[in-house]
Design an enzyme around this catalytic site. Structure first.
Site, short mmCIF file in Angstrom:
data_model
loop_
_atom_site.label_atom_id
_atom_site.label_comp_id
_atom_site.label_asym_id
_atom_site.label_seq_id
_atom_site.Cartn_x
_atom_site.Cartn_y
_atom_site.Cartn_z
N VAL A 1 83.66 -27.44 -37.20
CA VAL A 1 83.16 -28.50 -36.30
C VAL A 1 81.63 -28.58 -36.33
O VAL A 1 81.06 -29.67 -36.43
CB VAL A 1 83.67 -28.28 -34.85
CG1 VAL A 1 83.20 -29.42 -33.95
CG2 VAL A 1 85.17 -28.15 -34.81
N GLU B 1 85.15 -33.88 -24.63
CA GLU B 1 86.19 -34.78 -25.14
C GLU B 1 86.85 -34.24 -26.41
O GLU B 1 88.06 -34.40 -26.62
CB GLU B 1 85.55 -36.15 -25.43
CG GLU B 1 86.53 -37.23 -25.82
CD GLU B 1 87.53 -37.57 -24.73
OE1 GLU B 1 87.14 -38.16 -23.73
OE2 GLU B 1 88.71 -37.21 -24.89
N ILE C 1 90.80 -38.64 -30.30
CA ILE C 1 91.34 -39.60 -29.31
C ILE C 1 90.59 -39.42 -27.98
O ILE C 1 90.57 -38.31 -27.45
CB ILE C 1 92.85 -39.36 -29.05
CG1 ILE C 1 93.64 -39.26 -30.36
CG2 ILE C 1 93.41 -40.43 -28.15
CD1 ILE C 1 95.12 -38.93 -30.16
N GLY D 1 91.16 -26.86 -42.57
CA GLY D 1 90.31 -26.69 -41.39
C GLY D 1 90.96 -27.17 -40.10
O GLY D 1 90.27 -27.44 -39.12
N GLU E 1 93.36 -22.72 -36.04
CA GLU E 1 92.41 -21.83 -35.38
C GLU E 1 92.14 -20.63 -36.29
O GLU E 1 92.94 -20.32 -37.18
CB GLU E 1 93.00 -21.33 -34.06
CG GLU E 1 93.29 -22.40 -33.05
CD GLU E 1 92.03 -23.18 -32.66
OE1 GLU E 1 91.12 -22.58 -32.10
OE2 GLU E 1 91.98 -24.38 -32.96
N ASP F 1 97.21 -22.88 -28.09
CA ASP F 1 96.20 -23.93 -28.18
C ASP F 1 96.66 -25.19 -27.42
O ASP F 1 95.89 -25.79 -26.68
CB ASP F 1 95.92 -24.26 -29.66
CG ASP F 1 94.86 -25.32 -29.82
OD1 ASP F 1 93.67 -25.01 -29.58
OD2 ASP F 1 95.20 -26.47 -30.14
N LYS G 1 94.93 -26.88 -23.96
CA LYS G 1 94.50 -28.28 -23.83
C LYS G 1 95.21 -28.96 -22.66
O LYS G 1 94.62 -29.73 -21.91
CB LYS G 1 94.79 -29.04 -25.14
CG LYS G 1 93.92 -28.57 -26.30
CD LYS G 1 94.48 -29.04 -27.63
CE LYS G 1 93.57 -28.69 -28.79
NZ LYS G 1 94.20 -28.87 -30.10
N1 HSE Z 1 93.71 -25.87 -34.15
C1 HSE Z 1 93.58 -27.08 -33.44
C2 HSE Z 1 94.73 -27.99 -33.79
C3 HSE Z 1 92.27 -27.73 -33.78
O1 HSE Z 1 95.38 -27.73 -34.79
O2 HSE Z 1 94.99 -28.93 -33.05
C4 HSE Z 1 91.94 -28.91 -32.92
O3 HSE Z 1 91.81 -28.56 -31.57
#
Ligand code: HSE
Length: 424
Positions: free
Chosen positions: A22, A128, A135, A186, A189, A200, A204
């Site tokens: 990122v 964001e 999105i 990429g 994680e 993950d 979120k």
């Molecule tokens: N590892 C996360 C995913 C990266 O695959 O969604 C984006 O947050």
């Protein structure tokens, strides 16, 4: 009143923490957007020895060079480790700097502290890119949906697992190959079990629930798992029924005024907008009071899609944008509730691993193959309280439209159908 507000003509001087997928993406994207009147003054990295695609003079390993530089008015923090990320954010806010972060794990784990710090130091903290990457879901939840309008949300919020499921079930790669590809591109994680086992996604979902419903909880409050238990036999059943398997984050406002929320694998019908979401894309379906369903779709992982959301946050600082957490501070915040029933598909190696007595009723059972399965209805609280459903090679997948609130009515209906000889 905020005395440290930036004026719209003020140059944004950025201290960037992290130069991975990122961070480097942002560096490149910013080189292509000179109109922003923002520049990266210094980048703090962990590993000084690693070769970087930027001038060496840009880098330091000393946090304080960025955090104590009065000229740096924006800290962009895109590192992996949650603990150090929180320390950076806390110090930066204290030092009067605005923050843009992509650290979903840190935000989810320190949600209450982050809310408190924003009030205490009166600085914007935008993130964001931390959910659904490209999105603009947080800003939409904040600005567009009034509390009363937001009936439910269903979303694919993890790109890697969606990529792996697509590659496995459509391109016939095996799990390992698909994961390696997600890592190479990429999306995954640094520790890919965070993706695969649902951490993950639930991270979120934790803060998306804050923006949607004013719920301030911990990831551990939400029932979740990932795609680690999904078997080839499950995919075969899905195909038979013309369903797809997706890792779906869901939240629904209940008749009791509370919100049911979870992140679980789910069978998705072929005409569901989420069935359209492939590879590293994410999607969010919002059901609102009067507009019916709305669908947000875009790349949910990867260098440039994530960097584009970071850039948009940086740009938003120019007009003093900050989250107001409207559902939390201006409305009556909601609470989580497990007081629902869910329709589930469970596949297993042996009946002894499945507590059949926990089901209200069982609609289908198939014991003839190696991989046995049933479809039935059970209290959702069972999934919160016990973990048999993710042990011993057992795989649980929610049925489409899995939430049942009116269990007594459903039972009566089922009984009358049975009496009429329609069901056995
Ligand atoms: N590892 C996360 C995913 C990266 O695959 O969604 C984006 O947050």
């Amino acid at each position: 009143m905020n005395r440290n507000r930036m004026d719209t003509h003020q140059k944004l001087t950025i201290g960037l923490f992290g130069f991975g997928v990122v961070g480097e993406g942002l560096y490149k994207v910013m080189q292509q957007t000179p109109s922003l009147n923002a520049s990266i003054k210094k980048v703090c990295i962990k590993n000084a020895g690693k070769k970087r695609n930027a001038p060496a003079s840009l880098f330091t390993t000393d946090r304080s060079v960025l955090l104590n530089d009065p000229e740096i008015n924006v800290i962009v923090e895109v590192i992996n480790e949650s603990g150090p990320a929180f320390e950076i954010v806390s110090t930066a806010l204290k030092n009067g700097k605005a923050i843009v972060s992509a650290s979903k794990k840190m935000i989810a784990e320190h949600l209450q502290e982050i809310l408190d710090l924003q009030i205490k130091y009166d600085q914007p903290f935008l993130y964001e890119s931390a959910a659904c990457a490209s999105i603009p879901v947080i800003r939409n939840l904040e600005e567009y949906y009034d509390n009363d309008l937001l009936h439910s949300m269903r979303a694919i919020v993890n790109g890697s697992t969606n990529f792996i499921l697509t590659k496995m079930f459509e391109d016939k790669l095996d799990f390992k190959q698909a994961l390696v590809l997600a890592q190479q591109m990429g999306f995954a994680e640094a520790d890919p079990s965070l993706d695969v086992e649902g951490f993950d996604a639930v991270n979120k979902w934790t803060f998306l629930l804050t923006h949607a419903y004013g719920i301030v909880g911990k990831p551990g409050d939400i029932v979740f798992t990932g795609i680690q238990n999904i078997q080839a036999g499950d995919a075969a059943v899905a195909k038979e029924k013309n369903f797809q398997i997706k890792l779906v984050a869901q939240a629904k406002k209940l008749n009791n005024g509370k919100v049911a929320a979870f992140v679980l694998p789910q069978f998705v019908k072929s005409d569901d907008p989420l069935a359209f979401v492939k590879n590293e894309f994410n999607g969010v379906v919002i059901e609102s009071g009067f507009a019916d369903n709305q669908f947000f779709y875009g790349k949910g992982a990867g260098s440039f899609p994530t960097a584009s959301a970071v850039l948009s946050d940086i740009s938003a600082l120019r007009y003093h944008y900050r989250y107001e957490y409207k559902k939390l501070y201006h409305h009556n915040p909601h609470q989580l509730s497990n007081d629902i029933y869910v329709k589930v598909y469970v596949s297993f190696d042996d009946w002894k691993f499945v507590p059949r007595e926990k089901f209200e009723w069982i609609e289908e059972w198939h014991a003839e193959s190696d991989r046995k399965y049933l479809v039935g209805v059970m209290p959702f609280a069972e999934l919160k309280e016990n973990s048999w459903w993710k042990e011993n090679n057992t795989s649980l997948i929610l049925a489409p439209e899995p939430i049942i609130e009116d269990i007594e009515i459903r039972k009566l209906k089922k009984k009358s159908l049975e009496l009429a000889g329609i069901l056995d």
